[in-house]
Design a protein around this motif. Structure first.
Motif, PDB file in Angstrom:
ATOM      1  N   ARG A  85      11.780   3.360 -62.506  1.00 45.81           N
ATOM      2  CA  ARG A  85      11.124   2.144 -62.717  1.00 45.81           C
ATOM      3  C   ARG A  85       9.900   1.831 -61.443  1.00 45.81           C
ATOM      4  N   PRO A  86       8.743   2.034 -61.540  1.00 44.78           N
ATOM      5  CA  PRO A  86       7.806   1.763 -60.396  1.00 44.78           C
ATOM      6  C   PRO A  86       7.839   0.173 -59.807  1.00 44.78           C
ATOM      7  N   ALA A  87       7.473  -0.074 -58.764  1.00 43.44           N
ATOM      8  CA  ALA A  87       7.725  -1.577 -58.234  1.00 43.44           C
ATOM      9  C   ALA A  87       6.659  -2.344 -59.207  1.00 43.44           C
ATOM     10  N   ASP A  88       6.971  -3.727 -59.240  1.00 45.12           N
ATOM     11  CA  ASP A  88       6.237  -4.575 -59.985  1.00 45.12           C
ATOM     12  C   ASP A  88       5.839  -4.085 -61.809  1.00 45.12           C
ATOM     13  N   SER A  89       6.724  -3.246 -62.168  1.00 43.02           N
ATOM     14  CA  SER A  89       6.395  -2.805 -63.619  1.00 43.02           C
ATOM     15  C   SER A  89       7.419  -2.967 -64.357  1.00 43.02           C
ATOM     16  N   PRO A  90       7.432  -3.567 -65.574  1.00 45.93           N
ATOM     17  CA  PRO A  90       8.104  -3.577 -66.732  1.00 45.93           C
ATOM     18  C   PRO A  90       8.315  -2.386 -67.370  1.00 45.93           C
ATOM     19  N   ILE A  91       7.562  -1.463 -67.046  1.00 43.83           N
ATOM     20  CA  ILE A  91       7.609   0.027 -67.608  1.00 43.83           C
ATOM     21  C   ILE A  91       8.487   1.126 -66.865  1.00 43.83           C
ATOM     22  N   SER A  92       9.333   1.900 -67.312  1.00 45.07           N
ATOM     23  CA  SER A  92      10.096   2.702 -66.812  1.00 45.07           C
ATOM     24  C   SER A  92       9.854   4.185 -67.460  1.00 45.07           C
ATOM     25  N   TYR A  93      10.169   5.369 -66.707  1.00 43.13           N
ATOM     26  CA  TYR A  93      10.032   6.396 -67.409  1.00 43.13           C
ATOM     27  C   TYR A  93      11.217   7.072 -66.733  1.00 43.13           C
ATOM     28  N   GLY A  94      11.780   8.291 -67.839  1.00 47.47           N
ATOM     29  CA  GLY A  94      13.000   8.903 -67.590  1.00 47.47           C
ATOM     30  C   GLY A  94      13.258  10.193 -68.215  1.00 47.47           C
ATOM     31  N   LEU A  95      14.262  10.991 -67.919  1.00 47.77           N
ATOM     32  CA  LEU A  95      14.598  12.170 -68.484  1.00 47.77           C
ATOM     33  C   LEU A  95      15.986  11.975 -68.922  1.00 47.77           C
ATOM     34  N   ALA A  96      16.454  12.612 -70.179  1.00 48.21           N
ATOM     35  CA  ALA A  96      17.599  12.376 -70.513  1.00 48.21           C
ATOM     36  C   ALA A  96      18.228  13.529 -71.410  1.00 48.21           C
ATOM     37  N   TRP A  97      19.731  13.661 -71.539  1.00 50.75           N
ATOM     38  CA  TRP A  97      20.458  14.709 -72.395  1.00 50.75           C
ATOM     39  C   TRP A  97      21.431  13.849 -73.055  1.00 50.75           C
TER      40      TRP A  97
END
Length: 435
Positions: free
Chosen positions: A134-146
């Motif tokens: 989750r970048p600073a000051d952001s409500p958006i996150s990015y991820g990888l999953a299994w």
């Protein structure tokens, strides 16, 4: 864990005469594959496939500012702490695997059901791993999953017949077995984008959109009936001679053949699968001392597989009929859509005082509902506070221990420390890093 594969292989061996060497080789392959993918994170001395609990982080929008509400004990959340400054970039990771096998101990179940049956009409293994930024000051996150899902349901007669066959025992004489078996298996990797939305000052909803690449597929069912022959005790007979009559239907699709289709000159290409699903996380406060967290996984999930191999058999046999074998079947490929198994986990925590808290936790999937009761104690250590929690799962009589902190935690739960006896067990690992 390959109950569907081995059961329909049993039927095909009786009717289609698949060589035993091929059966055992395929069984070993399926067992090795399941163990490798599901239990890869378990390096402890007990067989504890398990459930991971992801940390919760609440973002509250106030004008142009973004305030971070972060709980130092994410698994068993207590009263949140409000940071005095805006959050920096944050990385969260977690791993999970979960299994329950009421019919047999987990260790015996993944070893071709080599222990006496007890009770139960289902078994499952589920796992997940994730890495989110989750970048600073952001409500958006990015991820990888299994993700890994293997869910099976069956009636007791099917389990009894399978155990007798797998352990080279004759079926009960002159008995008719009603067969009912369904299995769903999917393994996948993918990426996601998450968005945190403040619904009210005390409630937050985070939604994750997942895109998946399929790794493994098996989905199908077997149904019908089998009537055994009467033979004197101790007499050695062939598999086919154990049967008086059978009328059974088998229908499944897969990426690796499980019924010896390659021996029928059937060599399809492995299908290509892509899919999507939604994860949702709702957290909030019911009161100043009571908090609720609900997390749903793979909601509305679908996998689309192109050129998927499939096999349909009608096993129609009668010992008094001539000819004795009237088996019919077909091999085919098709584009199919697989529904992904959903899963919901929830926690309700009540803070008795600054040190003690009580909780109720639920875990629900397509085939079973389980709940746990907990009591947690938060240490007074200012430098690195911990919450130590004891758990009990009344339905399975499993006991557990969880240790949570601001930067990570672990949870263990099992109904037996002896890996040869455990029928229910869990482990969780998670961590967080911010800068």
């Amino acid at each position: 864990m390959a109950l569907l594969c081995s059961s329909v292989r049993m039927l095909s061996a009786q009717i289609l005469f698949v060589p035993p060497s091929i059966q055992s080789a395929k069984t070993r392959y399926q067992m090795a594959y399941t163990i490798r993918t599901v239990l890869v994170i378990v390096s402890l001395g007990i067989s504890i496939p398990a459930i991971a609990q992801e940390s919760w982080v609440a973002y509250q929008l106030t004008g142009d500012d973004l305030i971070l509400e972060k709980n130092p004990t994410p698994f068993l959340v207590s009263t949140p702490l409000i940071a005095s400054k805006k959050p920096g970039t944050q990385i969260d990771w977690s791993v999970m695997a979960s299994a329950h096998s009421p019919a047999q101990p987990i260790a015996a179940f993944i070893k071709d059901w080599d222990a006496p049956l007890e009770s139960g009409t289902h078994a499952y293994a589920q796992g997940r791993a994730s890495l989110n930024v989750r970048p600073a000051d952001s409500p958006i996150s990015y991820g990888l999953a299994w993700r890994y899902d293997y869910l099976m349901t069956f009636n007791q007669e099917t389990a009894d017949l399978y155990w007798q066959y797998q352990n080279n025992q004759l079926p009960n004489q002159n008995q008719t077995y009603a067969l009912e078996l369904e299995a769903q298996h999917n393994e996948r990797v993918g990426a996601n984008v998450g968005f945190a939305q403040q619904l009210t000052p005390n409630w937050q909803l985070t939604t994750y959109a997942n895109i998946w690449k399929g790794l493994h597929l098996l989905d199908g069912e077997a149904s019908g009936s089998i009537t055994s022959q009467a033979y004197p005790a101790g007499e050695t007979v062939r598999n086919i001679d154990r049967l008086n009559r059978t009328n059974t239907y088998v229908d499944y699709y897969y990426d690796e053949p499980a019924l010896g289709e390659e021996d029928l000159n059937w060599h399809p290409n492995k299908p290509t699968g892509y899919g999507y699903s939604l994860d949702m996380n709702l957290t909030g406060s019911l009161s100043n001392r009571t908090q609720l967290s609900i997390r749903g996984y793979d909601i509305l999930g679908r996998m689309h597989w192109k050129d998927t191999p499939s096999t349909q058999y009608v096993l129609d046999y009668d010992a008094s009929r001539r000819p004795v074998d009237m088996t019919e079947g077909q091999l085919d490929t098709d584009d199919i859509t697989q529904t992904l198994p959903w899963r919901v986990e929830g926690s309700l925590i009540h803070q008795l005082n600054p040190q003690w808290q009580l909780g109720v936790h639920g875990q629900v999937n397509d085939i079973q509902d389980l709940y746990q009761l907990s009591a947690g104690y938060q240490t007074n250590e200012d430098f690195y506070p911990l919450t130590i929690t004891g758990l009990i799962e009344p339905q399975t009589q499993a006991l557990g221990l969880a240790v949570d902190s601001q930067h990570g935690g672990i949870k263990l739960l099992t109904d037996s420390l002896d890996s040869e006896k455990a029928q229910r067990s869990e482990v969780s690992l998670y961590g967080r890093y911010s800068w």
